[in-house]
Design an enzyme around this catalytic site. Structure first.
Site, PDB file in Angstrom:
ATOM      1  N   TYR A  54      74.402 -12.607  14.645  1.00 44.83           N
ATOM      2  CA  TYR A  54      73.693 -12.088  13.471  1.00 44.83           C
ATOM      3  C   TYR A  54      73.180 -10.667  13.723  1.00 44.83           C
ATOM      4  O   TYR A  54      72.561 -10.381  14.745  1.00 44.83           O
ATOM      5  CB  TYR A  54      72.510 -12.979  13.086  1.00 44.83           C
ATOM      6  N   GLY A  61      70.985 -11.347   5.798  1.00 48.26           N
ATOM      7  CA  GLY A  61      70.334 -12.197   4.804  1.00 48.26           C
ATOM      8  C   GLY A  61      71.274 -13.272   4.311  1.00 48.26           C
ATOM      9  O   GLY A  61      71.895 -13.997   5.091  1.00 48.26           O
TER      10      GLY A  61
END
Length: 512
Positions: A54, A61
């Site tokens: 990530y 998001g």
């Protein structure tokens, strides 16, 4: 010029104030540069692997499920800055933007973000050049941190958007960077995200509010003491032994301050009524209890601020063992709560100050003072409308005391489904502190006039010092009606600049 050295273990409140308000220069410590390089090696190693991480090789998001190929990652980092720089409304103050950028730099230098040393150095260079990105009032939900405000700052680092130069003119950021010999950064994996993902705006405003409230709580103790004196009240309620049996630290400090101001007064206890007073009104007698509760709220908020100043707020973070882990540390709840607590305390402090002022102006409750402290009541209105202004400010403070942190509005396709609203809490606290200063200034104006109208009675030496200083600052004393706004503005400047506290401390020594 004062220099602040940023290391890996956070910064202090005085560092923030020095940079935000004092224009201090910034240097990166050798330890910080080494930590930045070490964390970057970890991010580069992860970026080279096929597994999605990530913020390094994924979207953000609600779009975090998409794996981003290496050739698109620089574009991804640029795009997050550009798309998130979506603020609207008036520009926020220069000191807020400088605090915002400096605190983001603090987290970057922790070695937990994976940002390259040259990006951190560019952040320092921009601040040192006096370049201030244009940041707008609206755009942050306080989770994931102050995204839009920080994005406008990151946009300046890229040489895009608008910024204010040291001369105060707003110009294209690229032009300003070029004039100061600063190369725009070309963001790599994770760097765009790392520059946006923190509670830095709300924290910076908290730190500055705490500094302002330190002065205002001392100022409120002084004006409460002056009003007690003007009303011929009793200082017996300030005795240390009374406050020792309810040992709230703030209460004891406020009572001690008031007692120090009143030492040697010839006005306290001189009752001019037909029947001597047994007790003063709550707004006078309970001043230490109300101001003290606010002081203890400030102490709690300072504890939270100090913890946050020592924190590294980012998502994901680089851990010492080499892991890069997602987390929720960017959530602004700890900061948002205390920002709201302080707004409540400020409203109550303003409210009790206004009640004391109103008592000074009411001939039925002022114990011998002329109506509205007027020179020729009926022909003159005296301070009647000054109290209206104070009352309007108090009502505004009450509205500002409604907590922002009790609200939450979901965003990012329900990925960010609970937010702190900490930026909003900080913005309204700044207004509350500003208005509280005006309220205290009006009480000062009324109390000093009332004391001068007590002919034949000698005020305390500290009170005399205040009256002399405030008159020298252009705040005029009793007399016929005149254009009042300039006097009130001068009183406001006197309180805002710390001159009220300074005048007292020349006689009493340092207040608590």
């Amino acid at each position: 010029m004062h220099t602040v050295v940023v290391g890996t273990s956070g910064v202090t409140a005085s560092d923030v104030l020095a940079v935000a308000r004092g224009g201090a220069r910034i240097e990166l410590s050798a330890q910080a540069v080494a930590a930045l390089a070490a964390a970057r090696e970890i991010v580069d190693a992860l970026a080279a692997k096929p597994d999605p991480v990530y913020g390094v090789s994924t979207g953000f998001g609600a779009l975090a499920t998409r794996h981003i190929s290496p050739e698109l990652r620089a574009q991804l980092q640029r795009n997050i800055v550009r798309s998130h720089a979506a603020g609207m409304g008036p520009r926020v103050e220069r000191e807020v933007v400088r605090a915002l950028m400096f605190l983001r730099l603090k987290t970057v230098c922790s070695g937990h973000t994976g940002v390259r040393p040259e990006v951190a150095q560019t952040m320092a260079d921009v601040l040192n050049a006096g370049i201030t990105p244009v940041v707008h009032e609206y755009g942050s939900l306080g989770c994931s941190g102050d995204l839009a405000p920080l994005s406008h700052c990151a946009l300046t680092l890229m040489g895009e958007g608008e910024a204010e130069g040291p001369d105060g003119r707003v110009r294209p950021a690229g032009e300003l960077l070029a004039e100061h010999g600063i190369r725009p950064v070309e963001l790599r994996e994770k760097e765009g995200l790392a520059l946006l993902n923190g509670t830095d705006g709300m924290l910076g405003m908290l730190v500055m509010a705490l500094a302002d409230l330190d002065t205002l709580y001392k100022s409120a103790d002084v004006t409460a003491a002056l009003t007690l004196e003007a009303l011929l009240g009793s200082d017996k309620v300030l005795a240390p032994e009374l406050h020792a049996i309810r040992p709230h630290p703030g209460q004891g400090a406020s009572a001690a301050n008031m007692l120090a101001v009143l030492k040697g007064s010839g006005l306290t206890g001189h009752h001019q009524d037909d029947a001597p007073r047994v007790q003063d009104a709550y707004s006078v007698r309970c001043a230490p209890q109300v101001a003290g509760a606010g002081r203890d709220t400030v102490a709690h908020a300072r504890l939270v601020a100090d913890r946050e100043l020592a924190s590294a707020v980012d998502n994901p973070v680089v851990l010492p063992d080499g892991r890069v882990e997602s987390n929720g540390n960017f959530h602004g709840a700890p900061v948002a709560y205390v920002l709201d607590f302080l707004a409540i305390a400020a409203a109550d402090l303003g409210s009790i100050a206004e009640r004391r002022t109103d008592r000074l102006l009411d001939k039925n409750r002022s114990h011998g003072l002329p109506p509205f402290l007027a020179d020729d009541a009926g022909v003159d209105s005296g301070l009647m409308i000054a109290q209206y202004t104070q009352a309007a400010l108090v009502s505004e403070l009450k509205r500002l005391a409604v907590p922002a942190s009790a609200d939450s509005i979901p965003s990012s396709a329900m990925q960010e489904d609970h937010v702190s609203m900490g930026w909003s809490a900080a913005r309204k606290l700044r207004t509350a502190v500003d208005n509280l200063t005006r309220i205290i200034a009006i009480e000062l104006y009324a109390a000093t006039r009332a004391i001068e109208l007590r002919e034949g009675l000698v005020p305390a030496p500290a009170t005399r010092a205040v009256i002399d200083a405030v008159r020298a600052a252009g705040v005029r004393g009793p007399g016929p009606d005149r254009f009042l706004a300039p006097d009130l503005a001068a009183a406001d400047a006197f309180v805002r600049g710390g001159e009220l506290v300074a005048a007292v401390e020349k006689v009493t020594g340092p207040l608590q």
